[in-house]
Design a protein around this motif. Structure first.
Motif, PDB file in Angstrom:
ATOM      1  N   VAL A 107      45.926  14.202  19.851  1.00  0.00           N
ATOM      2  CA  VAL A 107      45.917  13.800  21.263  1.00  0.00           C
ATOM      3  C   VAL A 107      45.298  12.408  21.305  1.00  0.00           C
ATOM      4  O   VAL A 107      44.107  12.255  21.030  1.00  0.00           O
ATOM      5  N   SER A 108      46.098  11.429  21.630  1.00  0.00           N
ATOM      6  CA  SER A 108      45.643  10.048  21.501  1.00  0.00           C
ATOM      7  C   SER A 108      44.478   9.734  22.436  1.00  0.00           C
ATOM      8  O   SER A 108      44.330  10.345  23.502  1.00  0.00           O
ATOM      9  N   LEU A 109      43.678   8.785  22.015  1.00  0.00           N
ATOM     10  CA  LEU A 109      42.565   8.312  22.839  1.00  0.00           C
ATOM     11  C   LEU A 109      43.051   7.887  24.217  1.00  0.00           C
ATOM     12  O   LEU A 109      42.345   8.076  25.226  1.00  0.00           O
ATOM     13  N   HIS A 138      36.259  12.349  23.823  1.00  0.00           N
ATOM     14  CA  HIS A 138      37.424  12.107  22.970  1.00  0.00           C
ATOM     15  C   HIS A 138      37.004  11.355  21.712  1.00  0.00           C
ATOM     16  O   HIS A 138      36.171  10.453  21.765  1.00  0.00           O
ATOM     17  N   GLY A 139      37.596  11.743  20.585  1.00  0.00           N
ATOM     18  CA  GLY A 139      37.393  11.011  19.348  1.00  0.00           C
ATOM     19  C   GLY A 139      38.299   9.797  19.282  1.00  0.00           C
ATOM     20  O   GLY A 139      39.461   9.859  19.709  1.00  0.00           O
ATOM     21  N   VAL A 161      44.413  17.067  26.629  1.00  0.00           N
ATOM     22  CA  VAL A 161      45.712  16.432  26.880  1.00  0.00           C
ATOM     23  C   VAL A 161      45.784  15.980  28.335  1.00  0.00           C
ATOM     24  O   VAL A 161      45.109  16.530  29.212  1.00  0.00           O
ATOM     25  N   SER A 162      46.629  14.973  28.586  1.00  0.00           N
ATOM     26  CA  SER A 162      46.738  14.422  29.941  1.00  0.00           C
ATOM     27  C   SER A 162      48.074  14.714  30.604  1.00  0.00           C
ATOM     28  O   SER A 162      48.221  14.487  31.802  1.00  0.00           O
ATOM     29  N   ASP A 163      49.062  15.208  29.841  1.00  0.00           N
ATOM     30  CA  ASP A 163      50.411  15.382  30.397  1.00  0.00           C
ATOM     31  C   ASP A 163      51.137  16.453  29.596  1.00  0.00           C
ATOM     32  O   ASP A 163      51.508  16.228  28.441  1.00  0.00           O
ATOM     33  N   TYR A 164      51.330  17.617  30.215  1.00  0.00           N
ATOM     34  CA  TYR A 164      52.039  18.695  29.530  1.00  0.00           C
ATOM     35  C   TYR A 164      53.528  18.387  29.369  1.00  0.00           C
ATOM     36  O   TYR A 164      54.128  18.709  28.340  1.00  0.00           O
TER      37      TYR A 164
END
Length: 282
Positions: free
Chosen positions: A227-229, A220-221, A153-156
């Motif tokens: 969790v988006s690309l 990343h898939g 993830v990039s942003d909690y």
């Protein structure tokens, strides 16, 4: 022959123990260390994680995976979530503290495998929410030599409830998420949010990613529904020196599921494991 030491009980900083596994092949050679952090609604024994650990051990690593102290598991039942009260009281700070306990353990004199561990080579791997945890820790702990995130993830902050859902959480002090597999109603107490706000500077993944100076691999898939690309691409943009490795068609768990009854990893998970081993050996 792989040696597997399972469910080693460690004292955490937050009144609950941490259970850890260590995988390795006995030899006289010093082995680089890999520490693996599971994600949200995850645990060290989920799915095919043991097969991942075997692959790293076969490649010459000392592989450590563990349950966060408040992930909802217990010493008696480390798989799934018998302790929902602990789960509800978890915070990102507790997870960072748990990871620090593990790093201290593998680096310290009490580590039972110290004679075979190369403490100058410690790589972190984090899946999903754990990807954020390892990014933050790698930015602040000079003992870490390489960083790898899997579907991180990039942003909690963006993942907290918003609008009326947040108002209801604030009013009641708890909100529930259903576990699609176990059908449990899993609580989050408001302290999960207030702890984040109190520590927002430290817990902003963007700030951490910009500080990373060590080798950094982002996997990343392209078909990740959880969790988006774009999140993986964001992290890569914040650290242009990182490597972004995309798995075409892969989902959030790279083809695995729990339970995993096969002797082989699914193809996507095997691919990222091989990629991660090669990266950690550089």
């Amino acid at each position: 022959m792989i040696t597997r030491k399972k469910n080693i009980k460690l004292e955490g900083k937050h009144q609950k123990p941490i259970l850890a596994d260590v995988f390795y092949i006995k030899s006289q050679e010093k082995k680089p260390i890999v520490i693996f952090c599971h994600g949200y609604k995850g645990f060290k024994d989920w799915g095919a994680w043991d097969l991942v650990a075997d692959a790293f051990a076969n490649a010459g690593f000392l592989f450590v995976k563990f349950n966060f102290s408040h992930n909802g598991g217990t010493v008696e039942q480390p798989i799934d979530f018998p302790d929902l009260e602990a789960f509800g009281n978890n915070t990102y700070i507790k997870e960072l503290d748990d990871l620090e306990t593990i790093i201290d353990w593998v680096s310290g004199t009490d580590f039972g495998y110290k004679g075979m561990a190369d403490t100058a080579e410690i790589s972190l791997i984090g899946h999903s929410r754990g990807g954020g945890i390892v990014t933050i820790k790698a930015a602040e702990d000079p003992r870490i030599s390489k960083l790898i995130s899997w579907a991180g993830v990039s942003d909690y902050k963006e993942r907290f409830p918003k609008g009326k859902a947040f108002e209801l959480w604030n009013k009641k002090g708890v909100y529930y998420i259903e576990n699609g597999r176990t059908k449990q109603q899993m609580p989050h107490y408001l302290g999960f949010y207030t702890s984040f706000i109190d520590n927002e500077e430290r817990l902003t993944i963007k700030k951490a990613a910009k500080k990373i100076k060590i080798p950094h691999l982002i996997i990343h898939g392209t078909h990740d529904p959880t969790v988006s690309l774009e999140e993986g691409q964001n992290i890569h943009s914040w650290n242009p020196n990182s490597e972004l490795f995309l798995i075409e068609g892969a989902d959030h768990v790279f083809g695995a599921k729990h339970p995993w009854s096969h002797n082989e990893m699914p193809a996507y998970l095997k691919e990222i494991t091989v990629k991660s081993i090669d990266f950690a050996l550089l």
